[in-house]
Design an enzyme around this catalytic site. Structure first.
Site, PDB file in Angstrom:
ATOM      1  N   GLN A  12      -4.930  -1.460   9.491  1.00 49.95           N
ATOM      2  CA  GLN A  12      -4.781  -2.793   8.905  1.00 49.95           C
ATOM      3  C   GLN A  12      -5.372  -3.849   9.831  1.00 49.95           C
ATOM      4  OE1 GLN A  12      -3.680  -3.267   5.793  1.00 49.95           O
ATOM      5  NE2 GLN A  12      -3.979  -5.463   5.920  1.00 49.95           N
ATOM      6  N   LYS A  41       0.835  -1.211   0.000  1.00 46.59           N
ATOM      7  CA  LYS A  41       0.000   0.000   0.000  1.00 46.59           C
ATOM      8  C   LYS A  41       0.867   1.258   0.000  1.00 46.59           C
ATOM      9  CE  LYS A  41      -3.863  -2.438   2.117  1.00 46.59           C
ATOM     10  NZ  LYS A  41      -4.659  -2.775   3.304  1.00 46.59           N
ATOM     11  N   ASP A  97     -11.189   2.543   3.433  1.00 44.34           N
ATOM     12  CA  ASP A  97     -11.464   1.103   3.349  1.00 44.34           C
ATOM     13  C   ASP A  97     -12.952   0.834   3.102  1.00 44.34           C
ATOM     14  OD1 ASP A  97      -9.357  -0.753   3.517  1.00 44.34           O
ATOM     15  OD2 ASP A  97      -9.046  -0.340   5.656  1.00 44.34           O
TER      16      ASP A  97
HETATM   17  N1  GUN Z   1      -6.886  -6.955   6.049  1.00 47.82           N
HETATM   18  C1  GUN Z   1      -7.176  -7.738   4.985  1.00 47.82           C
HETATM   19  N2  GUN Z   1      -7.740  -7.013   4.014  1.00 47.82           N
HETATM   20  C2  GUN Z   1      -7.812  -5.738   4.461  1.00 47.82           C
HETATM   21  C3  GUN Z   1      -8.291  -4.523   3.896  1.00 47.82           C
HETATM   22  O1  GUN Z   1      -8.803  -4.453   2.774  1.00 47.82           O
HETATM   23  N3  GUN Z   1      -8.175  -3.417   4.699  1.00 47.82           N
HETATM   24  C4  GUN Z   1      -7.657  -3.462   5.941  1.00 47.82           C
HETATM   25  N4  GUN Z   1      -7.598  -2.335   6.646  1.00 47.82           N
HETATM   26  N5  GUN Z   1      -7.196  -4.580   6.491  1.00 47.82           N
HETATM   27  C5  GUN Z   1      -7.283  -5.705   5.745  1.00 47.82           C
END
Ligand code: GUN
Length: 290
Positions: free
Chosen positions: A96, A52, A119
């Protein structure tokens, strides 16, 4: 068999985002800014977060990664989120997942300002998405839609079966594909861990599109799908030998597919690209550019 190449599609989307950002910056505005919060050092999370942050740079964004120890309390994390919510230089924030046991993840998500919730997990955004209103859409589900659109895979009028009902993937993609969106108007069946095996097979065997997000290597086998199916594999599983595989037995199932996503290089790439689209939207909303 044709590959739905997530890397190719994501690269194209990111190049488009970087161009838009360059225009805004030429106009004298600051860059978009994403804040990433990582609690502990769960290995897959480390790898997702790295991707990311790197993609932020490729998109022309600023980013900062805030690391917290595994032992952080919920109160401390909520306090941090309040600081980020109040910080005008951050357009979007992600925490996350998964979070350690002492922290209630939904309470943390609920504390994020909806206008920074890139998100799309906050109830306001999830609700707006479900109602077909403008919203940050959950990135994996949104990324899958973008990938189907890029390859012009027909969705409207098709029978789509989703395997897995998580709040992050299964639930939102089932809503999005059944809604009257640009990529939508499918007839969707949402199956999950409590779906009896025979019923699951009845559904998957007549599906035009199967989306699997269960986190079990090799879960989808050739006997489960019909010839000409479109298969979207959301799984990212690390085997003991270090190999990364999805939820589909790719070698066995791919010959039956019209379209299939590889792992890696499929949905994972698209999740990150969709997160960039959401971040650009948060930024453009801030500057009333959208
Ligand atoms: N953990 C697994 N997929 C995601 C996601 O799309 N966003 C976040 N914040 N954590 C995750």
């Amino acid at each position: 068999m044709n590959l739905l190449d997530g890397k190719k599609c994501a690269d194209s989307l990111i190049a488009g985002i970087a161009k838009q950002v360059a225009r805004h910056v030429d106009f004298g505005l600051r860059k978009p800014h994403m804040t990433v919060v990582l609690v502990g050092n769960h290995a897959p999370s480390e790898s997702y977060v790295k991707s990311k942050v790197t993609t932020c740079t490729l998109s022309g964004f600023e980013s900062n990664l805030i690391r917290l120890p595994e032992t952080v309390t919920e109160k401390e994390l909520l306090w941090l989120i309040q600081q980020i919510n109040a910080d005008a230089s951050t357009d979007g924030v992600i925490v996350q997942l998964p979070l350690p046991k002492q922290i209630n993840a939904q309470r943390v998500i609920n504390a994020i300002a909806p206008e920074k919730d890139i998100d799309g997990f906050h109830p306001t955004n999830f609700g707006r998405m479900a109602l077909g209103q403008k919203a940050f859409r959950p990135a994996t589900a949104y990324g899958i839609c973008k990938l189907l659109q890029f390859y012009q895979v027909p969705v409207a009028g098709k029978h789509c079966v989703v395997i897995g009902r998580s709040n992050i993937v299964g639930k939102p993609i089932s809503i999005m594909l059944s809604n009257d969106f640009d990529i939508g108007n499918a007839t969707v069946t949402l199956t999950h861990i409590e779906t009896p095996r025979e019923l699951l097979l009845d559904e998957t065997r007549r599906a035009d599109i199967v989306i699997v997000a269960v986190g079990i290597p090799g879960f989808v086998t050739p006997d489960m799908v019909k010839d000409g199916v479109t298969l979207i594999d959301v799984g990212i599983n690390r085997l003991e030998n270090g190999k990364l595989v999805g939820d589909v037995d790719f070698a066995a199932v791919a010959p039956k597919c019209e379209w299939i996503t590889p792992v890696p290089g499929g949905v994972g790439r698209m999740t990150v690209a969709a997160l960039m689209i959401n971040t650009l939207m948060a930024y453009q909303n801030n500057f009333e550019l959208a």
